[in-house]
Every structure is written in C-alpha cells, then in structure tokens.
Design a protein around this motif. Structure first.
Motif, PDB file in Angstrom:
ATOM      1  N   GLY A  97       9.495 -18.788  -6.793  1.00 30.79           N
ATOM      2  CA  GLY A  97       9.118 -17.536  -6.150  1.00 30.79           C
ATOM      3  C   GLY A  97       7.770 -17.046  -6.641  1.00 30.79           C
ATOM      4  O   GLY A  97       7.225 -17.555  -7.616  1.00 30.79           O
ATOM      5  N   PRO A  98       7.233 -16.031  -5.972  1.00 26.79           N
ATOM      6  CA  PRO A  98       5.939 -15.487  -6.404  1.00 26.79           C
ATOM      7  C   PRO A  98       6.064 -14.819  -7.766  1.00 26.79           C
ATOM      8  O   PRO A  98       7.147 -14.388  -8.155  1.00 26.79           O
ATOM      9  N   PRO A  99       4.961 -14.732  -8.486  1.00 20.52           N
ATOM     10  CA  PRO A  99       5.027 -14.055  -9.782  1.00 20.52           C
ATOM     11  C   PRO A  99       5.396 -12.585  -9.600  1.00 20.52           C
ATOM     12  O   PRO A  99       5.038 -11.973  -8.589  1.00 20.52           O
ATOM     13  N   PRO A 100       6.112 -12.025 -10.555  1.00 22.82           N
ATOM     14  CA  PRO A 100       6.488 -10.612 -10.455  1.00 22.82           C
ATOM     15  C   PRO A 100       5.255  -9.716 -10.402  1.00 22.82           C
ATOM     16  O   PRO A 100       4.239 -10.011 -11.022  1.00 22.82           O
ATOM     17  N   THR A 101       5.380  -8.650  -9.662  1.00 21.54           N
ATOM     18  CA  THR A 101       4.295  -7.688  -9.547  1.00 21.54           C
ATOM     19  C   THR A 101       4.293  -6.795 -10.782  1.00 21.54           C
ATOM     20  O   THR A 101       5.295  -6.151 -11.070  1.00 21.54           O
ATOM     21  N   PRO A 102       3.184  -6.770 -11.524  1.00 21.17           N
ATOM     22  CA  PRO A 102       3.152  -5.887 -12.704  1.00 21.17           C
ATOM     23  C   PRO A 102       3.008  -4.432 -12.277  1.00 21.17           C
ATOM     24  O   PRO A 102       2.556  -4.132 -11.173  1.00 21.17           O
ATOM     25  N   LYS A 103       3.395  -3.535 -13.167  1.00 18.36           N
ATOM     26  CA  LYS A 103       3.223  -2.122 -12.848  1.00 18.36           C
ATOM     27  C   LYS A 103       1.731  -1.806 -12.843  1.00 18.36           C
ATOM     28  O   LYS A 103       0.956  -2.430 -13.566  1.00 18.36           O
ATOM     29  N   PRO A 104       1.322  -0.858 -12.006  1.00 20.99           N
ATOM     30  CA  PRO A 104      -0.098  -0.508 -11.958  1.00 20.99           C
ATOM     31  C   PRO A 104      -0.572   0.066 -13.294  1.00 20.99           C
ATOM     32  O   PRO A 104       0.197   0.709 -14.001  1.00 20.99           O
ATOM     33  N   LYS A 105      -1.832  -0.177 -13.598  1.00 15.90           N
ATOM     34  CA  LYS A 105      -2.365   0.274 -14.885  1.00 15.90           C
ATOM     35  C   LYS A 105      -3.282   1.488 -14.764  1.00 15.90           C
ATOM     36  O   LYS A 105      -3.456   2.211 -15.737  1.00 15.90           O
ATOM     37  N   TYR A 106      -3.876   1.685 -13.589  1.00 17.00           N
ATOM     38  CA  TYR A 106      -4.942   2.673 -13.499  1.00 17.00           C
ATOM     39  C   TYR A 106      -4.755   3.614 -12.317  1.00 17.00           C
ATOM     40  O   TYR A 106      -4.088   3.310 -11.343  1.00 17.00           O
ATOM     41  N   GLY A 107      -5.420   4.768 -12.436  1.00 15.66           N
ATOM     42  CA  GLY A 107      -5.589   5.698 -11.339  1.00 15.66           C
ATOM     43  C   GLY A 107      -4.308   6.280 -10.772  1.00 15.66           C
ATOM     44  O   GLY A 107      -3.280   6.387 -11.441  1.00 15.66           O
TER      45      GLY A 107
END
Length: 193
Positions: A97-107
């Motif tokens: 499967g696709p790599p897990p989406t990391p949590k956003p870091k900015y803004g």
C-alpha cells in the motif's frame, strides 16, 4: 480486579486489531479481517459490563471505576482513528500500500489537524463524563460514588490542557525553516473496505 479488566481490555484491543489486520493482509482473508476489526469495539463492551456488574453488586466506586469510564471515552473517540492508523501502516508494510500520510507540520494545515484531535478529545470527555454520571445515577448513593466526581474534574483538566495545542497552532502557526518548502496538504485517503 477492575484494574486487571482494564489492562486486559487494552491488551485485547491490540490483539484483536492485530488479528484483524493479519487476516486481512497476511492471510489474504479480507472478510475475516473485516469481521475481526468490527469486533474491536466488543472489548469496550466487556469493560463497561464488568464495571456495571461491580457497581451493581454493591461495590464502592474508586479510582479504577473512573479510569474505566475515561478509558471507554477515549477508546470510543480515538479507536476508529487508531484502527485506520494501524491499517495504513500494515497495508504499506505487508500489502504494498501507499506510505502512510504524516501529520501536517506547518501552518493552518497543522492547526486544522490539532483542532480535529481536540474535537476527538472533547468527544472522549463527553463520553467519559456521561458514563461517570450514569454510574453515579445507577448507584444512587453519594457515599459509594464520591470518587467518580473527582474523575470529572480530572477529565476536564486534561481537556483544558489539550486545548493549548490547537489554540497555539492557530495563533502562532509553525513555519518551516528558511529554505524548506511547505508540503502540500494531501487529500484524505479513500476508505478501505
């Protein structure tokens, strides 16, 4: 005894989750995996049943009864997200499967993420306090349920502390260091069947 049930339920949550994901991806049995993943909330049913039986049997509410209510609140509010988190990682590791989406870091993307998590914490608070009030009402004896009122205060303090993150990320959004790009916020992944 109730503390042992809480520990067993936490272990049971992860065992049933691992069994469901293993059946889905390692054994290539998606229906069995889906069935096992649907059974994950049954762990919560076991805990609430044990708590009610203990109190209805004449037990005096103590720290563990409040802990059980808090555990149930957080399990209901965060359980689905934890299953999705584990599913993404398991699918990536064992099923291509696709790599897990990391949590956003900015803004503002990070601020939105923190507000969503705070929303889950508020749901957990409401469920936990609701269960505590239900236990207090069910027992109907203030002397036997005095410890449960303290848990409402504890849960409220946790929620107030949790509010620091979304408020701070909204008022003072984090920014990348000079030379770093702000990653584009990915679209929500499609739900897996």
């Amino acid at each position: 005894m109730l503390l042992a049930v809480i520990a067993a339920c936490e272990i049971g949550f992860w065992l049933v989750l691992a069994a469901g994901l293993s059946a889905r991806y390692l054994l290539r049995r998606p229906r069995l995996g889906a069935f096992l993943l649907i059974c994950v909330p049954l762990v919560d049913v076991v805990l609430i049943t044990a708590t009610v039986i203990d109190l209805r049997g004449g037990g005096t509410a103590d720290f563990t009864h409040g802990l059980a209510a808090a555990y149930l609140g957080y399990s209901v509010a965060f359980g689905h997200g934890m299953v999705r988190w584990a599913d993404q990682r398991f699918a990536h590791r064992f099923a291509g499967g696709p790599p897990p989406t990391p949590k956003p870091k900015y803004g503002m993307a990070r601020a939105r993420y923190e507000w969503r998590e705070f929303g889950k914490a508020a749901i957990a608070w409401a469920i936990g306090c609701g269960i505590l009030l239900a236990m207090i009402t069910m027992v109907g004896d203030a002397d036997r349920t005095e410890a449960l009122y303290g848990w409402m205060g504890r849960l409220s303090v946790v929620l107030a502390i949790w509010a620091i993150w979304p408020v701070s990320h909204t008022l003072w959004p984090s920014k990348p260091k000079p030379g770093q790009e702000i990653p584009v916020e990915p679209a929500e992944p499609a739900a897996r069947g």
